[in-house]
Design a protein around this motif. Structure first.
Motif, PDB file in Angstrom:
ATOM      1  N   ALA A  23       0.831  -1.206   0.000  1.00 14.95           N
ATOM      2  CA  ALA A  23       0.000   0.000   0.000  1.00 14.95           C
ATOM      3  C   ALA A  23       0.866   1.256   0.000  1.00 14.95           C
ATOM      4  CB  ALA A  23      -0.925  -0.011   1.220  1.00 14.95           C
ATOM      5  N   VAL A  24       1.940   1.221   0.761  1.00 17.95           N
ATOM      6  CA  VAL A  24       2.851   2.371   0.808  1.00 17.95           C
ATOM      7  C   VAL A  24       3.557   2.543  -0.532  1.00 17.95           C
ATOM      8  CG1 VAL A  24       4.982   3.251   1.836  1.00 17.95           C
ATOM      9  CG2 VAL A  24       3.186   2.316   3.308  1.00 17.95           C
ATOM     10  N   ALA A  25       3.999   1.433  -1.130  1.00 14.87           N
ATOM     11  CA  ALA A  25       4.689   1.502  -2.418  1.00 14.87           C
ATOM     12  C   ALA A  25       3.800   2.109  -3.495  1.00 14.87           C
ATOM     13  CB  ALA A  25       5.161   0.113  -2.830  1.00 14.87           C
ATOM     14  N   ALA A  26       2.492   1.845  -3.407  1.00 18.31           N
ATOM     15  CA  ALA A  26       1.561   2.355  -4.413  1.00 18.31           C
ATOM     16  C   ALA A  26       1.381   3.871  -4.314  1.00 18.31           C
ATOM     17  CB  ALA A  26       0.205   1.660  -4.273  1.00 18.31           C
ATOM     18  N   LEU A  27       1.777   4.467  -3.193  1.00 19.29           N
ATOM     19  CA  LEU A  27       1.634   5.912  -3.026  1.00 19.29           C
ATOM     20  C   LEU A  27       2.511   6.690  -3.995  1.00 19.29           C
ATOM     21  CD1 LEU A  27       1.624   6.605   0.841  1.00 19.29           C
ATOM     22  CD2 LEU A  27      -0.289   6.850  -0.740  1.00 19.29           C
ATOM     23  N   GLY A 120     -11.793  31.988   4.601  1.00 17.22           N
ATOM     24  CA  GLY A 120     -10.837  32.082   3.504  1.00 17.22           C
ATOM     25  C   GLY A 120      -9.579  31.277   3.782  1.00 17.22           C
ATOM     26  N   THR A 121      -9.713  30.252   4.622  1.00 10.62           N
ATOM     27  CA  THR A 121      -8.573  29.424   5.000  1.00 10.62           C
ATOM     28  C   THR A 121      -8.328  28.348   3.939  1.00 10.62           C
ATOM     29  OG1 THR A 121      -9.160  29.722   7.335  1.00 10.62           O
ATOM     30  CG2 THR A 121      -7.614  27.950   6.808  1.00 10.62           C
ATOM     31  N   PRO A 122      -7.120  28.293   3.360  1.00 11.63           N
ATOM     32  CA  PRO A 122      -6.835  27.242   2.376  1.00 11.63           C
ATOM     33  C   PRO A 122      -6.983  25.860   3.003  1.00 11.63           C
ATOM     34  CG  PRO A 122      -5.154  28.950   2.332  1.00 11.63           C
ATOM     35  CD  PRO A 122      -5.988  29.208   3.552  1.00 11.63           C
ATOM     36  N   LEU A 123      -7.402  24.891   2.188  1.00 13.68           N
ATOM     37  CA  LEU A 123      -7.653  23.544   2.682  1.00 13.68           C
ATOM     38  C   LEU A 123      -6.907  22.516   1.844  1.00 13.68           C
ATOM     39  CD1 LEU A 123      -9.227  21.423   4.396  1.00 13.68           C
ATOM     40  CD2 LEU A 123     -11.064  21.594   2.687  1.00 13.68           C
ATOM     41  N   VAL A 124      -6.134  21.697   2.513  1.00 13.39           N
ATOM     42  CA  VAL A 124      -5.505  20.532   1.892  1.00 13.39           C
ATOM     43  C   VAL A 124      -6.161  19.308   2.514  1.00 13.39           C
ATOM     44  CG1 VAL A 124      -3.375  19.203   1.581  1.00 13.39           C
ATOM     45  CG2 VAL A 124      -3.310  21.721   1.527  1.00 13.39           C
ATOM     46  N   SER A 125      -6.677  18.413   1.681  1.00 15.73           N
ATOM     47  CA  SER A 125      -7.320  17.215   2.204  1.00 15.73           C
ATOM     48  C   SER A 125      -6.460  15.991   1.917  1.00 15.73           C
ATOM     49  CB  SER A 125      -8.714  17.019   1.590  1.00 15.73           C
ATOM     50  OG  SER A 125      -8.615  16.788   0.195  1.00 15.73           O
ATOM     51  N   MET A 126      -6.590  14.997   2.789  1.00 14.58           N
ATOM     52  CA  MET A 126      -5.927  13.718   2.588  1.00 14.58           C
ATOM     53  C   MET A 126      -6.979  12.646   2.799  1.00 14.58           C
ATOM     54  SD  MET A 126      -2.643  11.991   4.542  1.00 14.58           S
ATOM     55  CE  MET A 126      -1.698  13.501   4.476  1.00 14.58           C
ATOM     56  N   THR A 127      -7.405  12.016   1.717  1.00 13.84           N
ATOM     57  CA  THR A 127      -8.476  11.025   1.803  1.00 13.84           C
ATOM     58  C   THR A 127      -8.131   9.806   0.941  1.00 13.84           C
ATOM     59  OG1 THR A 127      -9.875  11.522  -0.119  1.00 13.84           O
ATOM     60  CG2 THR A 127     -10.052  13.014   1.776  1.00 13.84           C
ATOM     61  N   SER A 144      -4.482   9.111  -0.413  1.00 19.45           N
ATOM     62  CA  SER A 144      -3.774   8.128   0.405  1.00 19.45           C
ATOM     63  C   SER A 144      -4.550   6.815   0.467  1.00 19.45           C
ATOM     64  CB  SER A 144      -3.564   8.675   1.828  1.00 19.45           C
ATOM     65  OG  SER A 144      -4.816   8.956   2.444  1.00 19.45           O
ATOM     66  N   GLY A 145      -5.422   6.582  -0.523  1.00 22.31           N
ATOM     67  CA  GLY A 145      -6.298   5.420  -0.509  1.00 22.31           C
ATOM     68  C   GLY A 145      -5.560   4.102  -0.681  1.00 22.31           C
ATOM     69  N   VAL A 146      -6.214   3.027  -0.241  1.00 22.41           N
ATOM     70  CA  VAL A 146      -5.665   1.671  -0.372  1.00 22.41           C
ATOM     71  C   VAL A 146      -6.715   0.767  -1.002  1.00 22.41           C
ATOM     72  CG1 VAL A 146      -4.129   1.950   1.616  1.00 22.41           C
ATOM     73  CG2 VAL A 146      -6.429   1.014   1.964  1.00 22.41           C
ATOM     74  N   ALA A 147      -6.240  -0.284  -1.657  1.00 20.23           N
ATOM     75  CA  ALA A 147      -7.174  -1.226  -2.282  1.00 20.23           C
ATOM     76  C   ALA A 147      -7.929  -2.020  -1.233  1.00 20.23           C
ATOM     77  CB  ALA A 147      -6.409  -2.164  -3.215  1.00 20.23           C
ATOM     78  N   MET A 167       2.266   9.574   3.908  1.00 17.42           N
ATOM     79  CA  MET A 167       2.013  10.770   3.111  1.00 17.42           C
ATOM     80  C   MET A 167       2.317  12.026   3.932  1.00 17.42           C
ATOM     81  SD  MET A 167       1.032  11.784   0.060  1.00 17.42           S
ATOM     82  CE  MET A 167      -0.138  10.685  -0.768  1.00 17.42           C
ATOM     83  N   GLY A 168       1.974  11.995   5.211  1.00 18.17           N
ATOM     84  CA  GLY A 168       2.287  13.115   6.088  1.00 18.17           C
ATOM     85  C   GLY A 168       3.791  13.309   6.236  1.00 18.17           C
ATOM     86  N   ASP A 169       4.519  12.207   6.358  1.00 17.72           N
ATOM     87  CA  ASP A 169       5.979  12.306   6.439  1.00 17.72           C
ATOM     88  C   ASP A 169       6.552  12.879   5.147  1.00 17.72           C
ATOM     89  OD1 ASP A 169       6.082  11.296   8.998  1.00 17.72           O
ATOM     90  OD2 ASP A 169       6.539   9.250   8.388  1.00 17.72           O
ATOM     91  N   ALA A 170       5.986  12.452   4.016  1.00 17.75           N
ATOM     92  CA  ALA A 170       6.454  12.959   2.722  1.00 17.75           C
ATOM     93  C   ALA A 170       6.257  14.475   2.637  1.00 17.75           C
ATOM     94  CB  ALA A 170       5.717  12.261   1.584  1.00 17.75           C
ATOM     95  N   LEU A 171       5.115  14.946   3.113  1.00 19.70           N
ATOM     96  CA  LEU A 171       4.865  16.390   3.150  1.00 19.70           C
ATOM     97  C   LEU A 171       5.894  17.104   4.016  1.00 19.70           C
ATOM     98  CD1 LEU A 171       1.012  16.953   3.615  1.00 19.70           C
ATOM     99  CD2 LEU A 171       2.441  17.815   1.751  1.00 19.70           C
ATOM    100  N   ALA A 172       6.109  16.584   5.220  1.00 18.70           N
ATOM    101  CA  ALA A 172       7.011  17.224   6.166  1.00 18.70           C
ATOM    102  C   ALA A 172       8.431  17.313   5.612  1.00 18.70           C
ATOM    103  CB  ALA A 172       7.005  16.470   7.500  1.00 18.70           C
TER     104      ALA A 172
END
Length: 325
Positions: A23-27, A120-127, A144-147, A167-172
C-alpha cells in the motif's frame, strides 16, 4: 466436534507487513502535481498548519502535526468535534488546514467546510476517495487510498492509516528541504535530545570557571601545585603569569615527573608544565571541544578569552555529565 486450527501468528504478521508495504509503495505514483500544490499552500502559510481528523485519522493527524512542527513548519492539531464547539476560534484566515478522512465524508470534518470557506482558510485534504466531499472541496487533495485494509475483515483502519502517516511524512520532508531546514534548526526544536545538546550546548555552558579554575604561577613548587590540583578536583591546573597562560600541568606531566624522581618541594611547576597546549574559546560548541579532546587524547581543555587569558576549563568528565559524549 471439530476445532479450528490454531492461528499462525507469524504468517498473519508477515501478511500484514506485506499488505501495508504494498500500500505504501503504491503511493509513489500518486505523488505529483496535487502534492506539489499542497506543498506550495503549506509553504506559503503565514499562520500555522492546522491538522484535523476524527478517530484513527485524528491519531495520525496528531503525529503529522508534531512532525511538521519539529521540522520547521509550525503546526498543531484541532479535534473537529471540538472545533464545532468553540475551537474554531483557533483557526484564522492566515492558517492552512490539513484535513484527514479516509472516506472523505466524515461528518465532523465536513461540517467545518463552510466555516473554512468563510474564513478564507486554504484547505488541503488527505483522503482515500478523490471523489468525496472533502476531496472535492479542497484546494489540493492528497490521495492516500488503499485497495484493501490489512485487516482480514477489511474494516479496521490499518493499511489506510499507514499510508496517511507516510504521506504526512512525505509532506514534512518536502517542506523541510524547501525551507533549507538544518540540523541546527532541528536541534532548536529538540533541546532535550542528544542532538539538541550536541548542537546547542556551548563551551561556556559546561566549563568550570571563577574560583573553580585551578591556577598557579610558574615559580610555584610542584608540591604546592599538587595541593591546588587536589583542591579543584579537575586533575590538572593552568600555569599563569599575570593574565598570560604559560601552560598546563596534567596527570601525564605528573607521571613523567615521578619517573624522573624530582624533588616536589624544590622543582618549579614552570619547569614541568606542558607549554602551548590546546585551547578553546567560550563561543565554541561543547561537541567541538569533545572532538578536540578525542583527537588529541587529552581529558581537559583550557578556555581562553579574547586576550588569550584563561577563563575556564572544560573536562571530558564534564562533557560526559552534560550528555555530550
Amino acid at each position: 466436534m471439530t476445532h479450528a486450527a490454531p492461528p499462525s501468528y507469524v504468517d498473519s504478521a508477515r501478511r500484514t507487513v506485506r499488505m501495508e508495504a504494498a500500500a505504501v509503495a503504491a503511493l509513489e505514483e500518486r505523488i505529483g502535481r496535487e502534492f506539489a500544490h499542497a506543498c506550495e499552500l503549506l509553504l506559503a502559510t503565514r499562520g500555522r498548519v492546522v491538522v484535523t481528523g476524527m478517530g484513527k485519522s485524528g491519531h495520525i493527524g496528531t503525529k503529522i502535526a508534531a512532525t511538521l512542527a519539529s521540522t520547521g513548519t509550525p503546526a498543531f492539531f484541532v479535534h473537529p468535534g471540538e472545533a464545532s464547539h468553540g475551537d474554531m476560534g483557533m483557526i484564522t484566515g492566515d492558517d492552512c488546514v490539513l484535513a484527514l478522512s479516509n472516506s472523505g465524508s466524515t461528518k465532523e470534518v465536513v461540517m467545518l467546510l463552510p466555516l473554512l470557506k468563510r474564513l478564507g482558510t486554504p484547505l488541503v485534504s488527505m483522503t482515500g476517495n478523490p471523489a468525496s466531499t472533502l476531496a472535492q472541496a479542497a484546494d489540493a487533495h492528497l490521495d492516500s487510498g488503499v485497495a484493501t485494509e490489512a485487516c482480514p475483515l477489511d474494516l479496521a483502519p490499518t493499511s489506510s492509516t499507514t499510508t496517511a502517516l507516510v504521506m504526512g511524512d512525505a509532506l514534512a520532508i518536502a517542506l523541510l528541504e524547501a525551507r533549507g531546514f538544518t540540523a541546527e534548526d532541528f536541534a532548536f526544536s529538540h533541546p532535550g535530545g542528544a542532538l539538541g545538546r550536541k548542537l546547542l550546548l556551548m563551551v561556556e555552558d559546561v566549563m568550570r570557571s571563577g574560583p573553580e579554575l585551578p591556577r598557579v604561577a610558574p615559580e610555584t613548587p610542584l608540591g604546592e601545585a599538587l595541593l591546588e590540583i587536589s583542591a579543584k578536583g579537575l586533575g590538572m591546573t593552568t600555569v599563569v603569569d599575570g593574565d598570560r597562560l604559560e601552560g598546563v600541568f596534567t596527570d601525564g606531566d605528573l607521571r613523567r615527573a615521578i619517573d624522573a624522581r624530582i624533588d616536589i618541594n624544590e622543582t618549579r611547576i614552570g619547569d614541568l608544565m606542558t607549554r602551548q597546549g590546546r585551547t578553546i574559546t567560550e563561543g565554541m560548541l561543547a561537541a567541538e571541544a569533545l572532538r578536540i579532546m578525542e583527537e588529541n587524547r587529552i581529558s581537559a581543555l583550557v578556555v581562553v578569552g579574547d586576550g588569550g587569558e584563561p577563563v575556564g576549563v572544560v573536562t571530558l568528565l564534564g562533557l560526559l555529565q552534560a550528555g555530550i559524549a
